[in-house]
Design a protein around this motif. Structure first.
Motif, PDB file in Angstrom:
ATOM      1  N   TYR A 196       0.768  -1.381  -0.127  1.00 31.78           N
ATOM      2  CA  TYR A 196      -0.050   0.117  -0.002  1.00 31.78           C
ATOM      3  C   TYR A 196       1.001   1.236   0.163  1.00 31.78           C
ATOM      4  N   SER A 197       2.232   1.053   0.606  1.00 29.55           N
ATOM      5  CA  SER A 197       2.869   2.496   0.752  1.00 29.55           C
ATOM      6  C   SER A 197       3.287   2.587  -0.805  1.00 29.55           C
ATOM      7  N   PHE A 198       3.567   1.403  -1.607  1.00 29.34           N
ATOM      8  CA  PHE A 198       4.085   1.770  -3.073  1.00 29.34           C
ATOM      9  C   PHE A 198       3.085   2.249  -3.861  1.00 29.34           C
ATOM     10  N   ILE A 199       1.809   1.828  -3.695  1.00 27.96           N
ATOM     11  CA  ILE A 199       0.618   2.232  -4.550  1.00 27.96           C
ATOM     12  C   ILE A 199       0.159   3.599  -3.746  1.00 27.96           C
ATOM     13  N   SER A 200       0.392   3.980  -2.780  1.00 33.88           N
ATOM     14  CA  SER A 200      -0.185   5.380  -2.319  1.00 33.88           C
ATOM     15  C   SER A 200       0.815   6.157  -2.750  1.00 33.88           C
ATOM     16  N   PHE A 201       1.833   6.123  -3.543  1.00 37.74           N
ATOM     17  CA  PHE A 201       2.886   7.057  -3.857  1.00 37.74           C
ATOM     18  C   PHE A 201       3.338   7.954  -2.759  1.00 37.74           C
TER      19      PHE A 201
END
Lengths: 1084, 469
Positions: free
Chosen positions: B201-206
């Motif tokens: 989620y960290s990756f996809i929440s930029f």
């Protein structure tokens, strides 16, 4: 030094214009030789190092890997070691020959490419077929490549041809089989040669030579669909046991009793060309048109072209002929004859008809397809009374296309029964174990005959009961001749070396007879024999050539030799009319009757293994792959035979019913099709279907297609086969047909009927329009698809066409696009191709459709796919009915890509796969097509065809090759079958759209020919396949910018129109409106 | 901001929510083990998806001949499904873009799911133009890419090409819009997650931190995308309607098609939103966020667009009669009375007659009625496309070529299969992303939540307002 700042230079030497540099740079090749370059150390460093080694190694390995992994298709092309003189690769060679199968005849040109016959064209030098062809002639080239052809002489055991177990092993071979057959024969053997009509004088001569060695040989000639009563009647009346020479072009009134002379009867190509002469409307001020009345119960192709049809039941034919005779006799003051009579209402029609005929005395023609001697005698009497002999009928040039006498085969059966026959030889085309009413009996009795040999090229039911098959060549591999009419000789020459180890029948017979007439050691014994016969019998009849060789070469080139026409003399009539009147068929009351008719594609069944013909939709019923029981369409009131009322109610959904048909106590299940123009209380079923052995197992596409009707035929007192039955029974639907292969349902174009309540004539389409679920199935009368009118209202028709075209022009002028400017700037510059089709000349015979399939490699898709409306035909013949509902007229409309100059298909293609040429052609780029099918949806004429499956067997997946009848290899996948493909036309793969190209390959060829000869292109240089195939010249193709061409003349007719002109697609095909010469007084 | 709330407006969020409970309610489903209902639904959906994969493989392997289309009816269920799915996609964009521009706050309850539906529906729609091609492997020909064949370009006159551009643009913009909205919510999920989930989620929440600058840029981007998406709502189905309207076939060649198609698309789109929302709110217990008020509002849209569509049907009939043009008259006669009369009845019944019950407020607010109506409308709109495509082609100019068509098993399986594809995607979406836009719904809590108009609630630890979101 000039300032050359704008130029690009590569060094100071160039800027300075150094002469040394200039001379070097002007040289195309390097001044140093390769050796010098190699020696020059500054040029190349030959000391290889490790890096270079690895580089080259890597490249070499990579290249080898890439090359090795590429799939390189195996091409089976074998180049000529020595090129034959006559063959230039890529250039077609034409040879004149003849298509003579049993009684069918057509003078042809065979188109060969690289030594392969691929197409049949008509030979315009023949005065019999006049350049016309038939569907059968067109399709005959495919049977050359039939995968079921018998490869050599074999024994037959237990109904199976004893083929060698594997390809490497050989069969017994000719010598062994010859020896066995010769051992079984002796000088006293009772030999019977069973044959269909033999048109070939040389074959007859060969049989005569054979008879010298075996004096007890007799020829039993019969035709599956016979004219034997006609021949017998002529013998009795005029002493001429032949079919006379009919001249339809001289007849103003034509009455045909069940004779399908345009489709199947005796010589349809010839008759069609004659017939159409008086059917075209070219002089509108003084229009002349023959009147054609057909008397029948089932709508035949000829009947569909007739102006009036008088519908009588099959059993009433005799009474009908007698009524006509009596009515004419009354007019001529002759005594009337007693015999069966018609109901008063129908008899009245024949009275009217008699008056019409009587007024056209000497310019009329009455023909009958009846196989009843009494009826044919009466017809002769009628023609005699009408003084037609000498004008529309003569015996001087009598036809030899039907010679079979039914009685002979019945006599043969009696002989076989009493064990008098020692040997039976079956000529190719003879199939008495299947195609005679007593076929089963024949097959059983054949066991009593010691030796039975079949000359058939492919397995058939009769070959299966034989002891040996000694196959003859296909006619395209043979030397031979034909004499379709007295004085008309026609040569057959081989166009390819025999594909198999076959031998011509004549050679076989003479070999067995050890005849001296044939030199078996010769390279071409059949040719020698043929030439010898022509030298002795044909050559002396002419005086043009002094040397035989010159005569022979000329005949071979022309394909035909026509002796000077014999003078026609009026024969005297010696028929016994009174006896004839007592011989005619007796009407049967209140029973369902069935007529058995021949179709243009299947003949008597001999064409069953030809998929092109099987796929060709029947012109009238528009069904293919089978025979369908034609049931009458009743509008109001229903049929008297109530079981007919509930058949096929859901035909418009592509659903057909299977019913049990019972004739003479035997029942068979048949699929029904509703047929306009089928008389109430009668049904019809085609002959020639239901073959059980048409080829080898797993290869025979014609096996069990349709229903065999031969067991239902009967034999009358004179021994003649009768093609009808009374007291037939049709059950209620017993099953549904899953594969109803009908390409056009019975939509009509404005048929009218009487309102049951008011009695007024009203449009049936409007009447049925409120039927939920079917809408109005009749289409709309006002659609600008067919314009038609009666001869006596010709000016109204012209006016109507004019009005509609003006309306369309007005609508089309409301455009944003400068289309006229485009026409002026582009199409007027070069060629602008167009076509003209005369609906009055089109008889719907289907020759063009088959020609198109042959020319353009159109795939055969089989029954299942046709049933799903996946047929691939580029050219179809639409059939519409109009006029009175119960007894309509028919119009045939050949429909192909209209090459619209404002084509709706072109602008919707997302990938521009279908562009327009500057010559007005709508082109199809198969390579670019991705198959979205929008073009097909947007085509108002629905002529675009999509390759739903891999019909051409060109695809990478094997799963999607549909088989036609569970054959082991799909049709067209065999290399033998593929030999028929036209190399000029791309074979289309699955997933692309295809359509008529106006034979663009022929256009290119014609343009090249004209260019090479340094002249302007003539319309004759480019003729489409459909045009050349047409027996009546209904189709004319050409360049509309060529004002002196054939086409331009055709385009002036005020009856011309363009289909759906008002939608502004600017089609390039012009049609001439249909005119009929219907008389209301024959309706009533 | 405690602006006065109009007394006649019902609260958009019920159940006395706080910011924290919103987070809990909405993020919860992505964190918990899936419910049995979800698992069963997922199994059914994946079964449908495998059916889809099987029938696509079959179609490509065997050829279009595995379908029952024919020389007269060259498009059938394939393009019907295409138009149907594209149409369904419209509601999402309408809700997220147009309603955003119009400041319709109720949209926040349903926009996320509606946008997801748009994307998945367009994905399903996009399948059909591809697999209906005779030679799919050459499908890249439809893109105007530089090539060595001349170069050979595409045909810019063809509406099918316009379709390629319209659908791909629409899909791209919708996807961006949807994802933009998801970024802060993904960050919320991230902040609550641990381990691998947190990393994903960290990756996809930029790297969203929730700073004011982030919010400001996010707001601007949303507005820009909404501005871009708004004309697309109108253009996409207009262009799809050109697939028919630019032809010469009577029944297709109609100038009324663009507005009629757009209205129909919104109509069917809202119906599909209703179908999904009613199930989602039940399964995920989101009744407080997707309230009866939402359902009522959407039913009003359905009633309005359904009536537009009804007027269009009648206009077509009237114009056919009024034009005096026989082919046009016949085409419409045939629609009503011809062999496909049952599909016309289905269309009229489901699209025009049955939605009239939504004049009654009681019906509009009945979940059961709404659910059945939404299914009805989806069926009706499918029939509409089938009527336009198949019944028109079956009876065009030349009676000689008239034909009839019913689908093969492959075509039926393809349709069922795309339902499977759609459901699979939607079910996965339900598991991995907040189905209600957390950030946006919190934005309207004060103005649209019922705790600001209802009785005060007692504060305890569990309901302590969280500033962390």
């Amino acid at each position: 030094m000039k300032n050359k700042s704008n130029e690009v230079w590569i060094g100071d030497a160039q800027i300075a214009n150094d002469p040394a540099y200039l001379s070097e740079s002007n040289q195309e090749f390097h001044s140093l030789t390769v050796v010098q370059q190699l020696e020059d150390p500054s040029q190349v460093d030959l000391n290889s190092n490790r890096r270079d080694f690895l580089k080259y190694l890597g490249f070499g390995l990579g290249a080898a890997t890439v090359a090795a992994s590429c799939e390189i298709p195996v091409r089976k092309a074998i180049p000529y070691v020595i090129k034959p003189d006559a063959i230039v690769p890529g250039i077609a060679t034409y040879y004149a020959s003849s298509f003579a199968q049993g009684g069918d005849y057509c003078s042809i040109l065979v188109k060969t490419r690289e030594g392969r016959p691929i197409k049949i064209e008509g030979n315009s030098l023949s005065s019999v077929s006049k350049g016309g062809t038939s569907a059968r002639a067109q399709a005959s080239v495919l049977s050359l490549y039939d995968t079921s052809r018998i490869a050599s002489a074999f024994r037959v055991k237990n109904g199976q041809i004893e083929k060698p177990a594997s390809r490497n092993k050989k069969g017994p071979g000719w010598e062994v089989i010859d020896a066995e057959i010769m051992a079984a024969l002796n000088a006293t053997s009772q030999i019977r040669i069973v044959s269909p009509t033999i048109q070939s004088p040389t074959t007859k001569k060969a049989i005569a030579d054979f008879t010298i060695a075996f004096p007890n040989t007799r020829v039993v000639t019969y035709d599956a669909i016979s004219a034997s009563a006609l021949i017998q009647a002529n013998e009795a009346c005029f002493g001429e046991a032949v079919v006379p020479n009919y001249q339809f072009q001289n007849a103003e009134v034509i009455v045909s009793f069940e004779a399908d002379f345009l489709g199947t009867w005796v010589s349809p190509i010839e008759f069609a060309t004659q017939y159409v002469k008086n059917r075209r409307i070219e002089d509108l001020k003084n229009p002349k048109m023959s009147k054609h009345i057909q008397v029948e119960s089932h709508m035949s192709l000829t009947g569909s072209n007739a102006d009036n049809r008088i519908m009588v039941k099959p059993s009433e034919q005799g009474a009908a002929i007698l009524s006509l005779y009596n009515a004419l006799a009354a007019l001529a003051g002759l005594p009337s004859q007693n015999g069966p009579s018609l109901a008063a209402e129908k008899a009245k029609k024949f009275k009217t008809l008699a008056t019409t005929l009587f007024n056209a005395k000497g310019k009329s023609l009455v023909v009958s397809g009846s196989n009843n001697v009494g009826e044919q005698t009466l017809v002769n009497a009628i023609n005699y009374l009408l003084r037609n002999y000498g004008s529309t009928i003569d015996f001087a040039n009598a036809s030899l296309q039907r010679q079979g006498i039914d009685k002979s085969v019945n006599d043969l059966i009696s002989e076989m029964k009493s064990g008098k026959v020692d040997a039976l030889f079956f000529m190719d085309g003879a199939n008495p174990a299947w195609d005679i009413p007593r076929a089963e009996e024949f097959a059983t009795l054949s066991k009593k005959v010691k030796l039975k040999v079949s000359f058939s090229t492919v397995p058939n039911e009769t070959a299966a009961i034989c002891d040996y098959v000694t196959p003859t060549h296909h006619f395209l591999e043979s030397w031979g001749d034909a004499q379709p009419k007295k004085g008309h000789y026609s040569l057959i020459q081989p166009t390819i070396s025999p594909l198999f180890d076959t031998r011509q029948t004549e050679v076989s017979l003479l070999t067995w007879a050890k005849s001296a007439a044939i030199d078996a050691a010769s390279e071409q014994p059949a040719l020698d024999y043929l030439m010898k016969h022509w030298e002795t019998s044909v050559f002396p009849t002419q005086s043009r050539f002094a040397i035989f060789r010159a005569f022979w070469d000329n005949c071979l080139h022309d394909g035909i030799y026509e002796a000077p026409l014999a003078l026609t003399s009026v024969p005297s009539f010696n028929g016994d009319v009174q006896k004839a009147a007592s011989q005619v068929r007796k009407p049967v009351q209140n029973a369902l009757e069935i007529s058995f008719f021949e179709t243009v594609n299947m003949g008597g069944g001999q064409y069953a293994n030809n998929p092109w013909l099987s796929e060709l939709a029947d012109p009238v019923s528009r069904t293919s792959w089978g025979n369908y029981l034609a049931v009458p369409v009743k509008w109001e009131g229903g049929n008297k035979i109530s079981s007919l009322n509930n058949i096929n109610p859901r035909e418009i959904y592509g659903e057909a019913d299977i019913v049990d048909l019972e004739v003479n106590g035997t029942k068979q299940a048949v699929t029904a099709v509703r047929q306009f123009g089928q008389l109430e209380d009668t049904v019809g079923l085609a002959i020639g279907y239901g073959r059980t052995v048409t080829g080898y197992m797993g290869k025979a596409l014609g096996n069990n297609v349709g229903t065999n009707v031969y067991p239902w035929l009967s034999v009358d007192a004179q021994g003649n086969t009768q093609y009808y039955a009374t007291k037939a029974k049709v059950s209620d639907p017993v099953d549904k047909e899953d594969l109803f292969a009908c390409v056009q349902y019975h939509h009509a174009m404005g048929v009218t009927g009487k309102d049951p309540k008011s009695g007024e004539t009203l449009n049936v389409d409007e009447k049925t329009s409120m039927t939920i679920g079917s809408g109005y199935q009749g289409g709309i009368v006002d659609r600008s698809i067919i314009y038609k009118g009666n001869l006596d209202e010709l000016s109204e028709l012209v006016h109507h066409v004019e009005e509609k075209r003006a309306e369309a022009a007005e609508l089309n002028s409301k455009t944003l696009y400068p289309i006229n400017e485009f026409v002026d700037n582009v199409y007027s510059q070069g060629h602008w191709w167009a076509m003209h089709i005369d609906l009055n000349a089109c008889i719907g015979c289907g020759a063009c459709s088959v020609a198109c399939m042959a020319e353009n490699n159109v795939p055969v898709v089989g029954k299942r796919e046709v049933g799903r409306h996946h047929e691939m035909s580029w050219l179809r013949i639409d059939r519409y009915f109009f006029g009175e509902y119960e007894n309509p007229n028919t119009v045939y409309q050949p429909m192909m890509c209209q090459h619209c100059d404002n084509a709706p298909c072109e602008n919707v293609c997302p990938v521009a796969a279908t562009p327009h040429s500057s010559e007005g052609l709508n082109q199809m780029t198969y390579n670019r097509c991705i198959g979205t099918r929008y073009c097909a949806n947007n085509c108002p004429y629905k002529v675009r065809r999509f390759n739903w499956l891999d019909y051409t067997k060109a695809d990478m997946f094997a799963i999607n090759e549909p088989t036609i009848s569970n054959e082991s290899l799909p049709f067209g996948a065999d290399n033998l079958t593929r030999m028929v493909l036209n190399p000029d036309v791309t074979v289309r793969s699955r997933g692309v759209i295809e359509k008529c190209s106006f034979c663009v390959q022929r256009l290119q060829e014609g343009k090249l020919t004209a260019k090479k000869e340094g002249r302007a292109l003539q319309d004759n240089d480019v003729r489409t396949a459909c045009q050349t195939a047409c027996p009546t010249g209904a189709i004319v193709f050409g360049d509309r910018n060529n004002k002196s061409g054939d086409l331009s003349k055709k385009l002036d007719n005020p009856l011309n129109y363009i289909v759906l002109e008002e939608i502004g697609v600017r089609s390039s095909v012009n049609y001439t409106a249909k005119v009929i010469n219907r008389s209301e007084n024959l309706d009533a | 901001m405690s602006a006065p709330i109009s007394a006649i407006r019902e609260p958009l969020i019920t159940g006395s929510k706080t910011y924290h409970t919103i987070t809990e309610d909405i993020c919860g489903p992505t964190e918990r083990t899936p419910t049995t209902a979800w698992v069963i639904a997922f199994i059914v959906a994946v079964t449908g998806l495998s059916l889809y994969l099987f029938s696509v493989t079959w179609t490509i392997w065997v050829g279009i001949g595995s379908w029952n289309l024919n020389r007269t009816i060259n498009w059938g269920w394939d393009i019907t499904n295409f138009v149907w799915w594209v149409g369904i996609g419209h509601a999402g964009t309408l809700i997220s873009a147009i309603l955003l521009l119009f400041r319709q706050k109720w949209r926040t309850g349903v926009n996320r799911a509606a946008e997801a539906m748009t994307i998945f529906a367009v994905m399903c729609a996009g399948q059909f133009p591809l697999i209906h091609m005779g030679r799919l492997w050459l499908g890249f020909f439809i893109f105007p890419y530089p090539n060595t064949r001349g170069p050979l370009w595409v045909n810019f006159n063809s509406p099918l090409l316009w379709d390629v551009f319209a659908i791909s643009t629409y899909f791209t913009v919708s996807l961006l819009f949807w994802y933009t909205g998801l970024v802060p919510d993904f960050a919320t999920v991230r902040d609550r997650a641990k381990g691998l989930r947190r990393k994903i989620y960290s990756f996809i929440s930029f790297g969203w931190t929730g700073s004011a600058k982030h919010w400001q840029r996010w707001e601007s981007l949303s507005l820009v995308l909404a501005g871009l998406a708004t004309p697309l709502v109108l253009s996409v189905h207009t262009i799809v309607s050109f697939d028919f309207a630019t032809s010469v076939i009577p029944g297709w060649h109609t100038t009324i098609f663009p507005p009629y198609f757009v209205a129909g698309a919104i109509f069917s789109g809202f119906a599909m939103v209703q179908t999904l929302m009613i199930m989602t709110r039940k399964v995920l217990k989101l009744e407080d966020y997707i309230t009866l008020e939402h359902i009522d509002s959407m039913n009003k849209v359905i009633l309005a667009t359904g009536s537009i569509v009804g007027v269009a049907y009648l206009t077509e009939l009237f114009i056919a009669w009024y034009s005096g043009y026989i082919y046009e008259q016949f085409a419409f006669y045939n629609r009503v009375m011809g062999p496909y009369f049952w599909s016309y009845i289905g269309m009229m019944g489901c699209n025009v007659i049955s939605p009239q019950i939504f004049w009654s407020k009681k019906m509009r607010r009945s979940i059961l009625v709404t659910f059945f109506m939404s299914i009805f409308i989806n069926i009706g709109m499918w029939f509409e496309r089938f009527v336009i495509i198949a019944s028109t082609l079956a009876r065009d100019y030349l009676p000689s070529s008239w034909s009839y068509y019913s689908p093969s098993w492959v075509e039926v399986c393809l349709f069922i299969g795309t339902l499977g594809l759609f459901s699979t995607l939607y079910l996965v979406f339900m598991r991995v992303a907040p189905v209600v836009a957390v950030a946006e719904i919190k934005g309207i809590l004060k103005t649209g939540g019922d705790q600001y108009v209802g009785p005060n609630i007692k504060h305890d630890n569990a309901h302590k307002e969280s500033t962390h979101h």
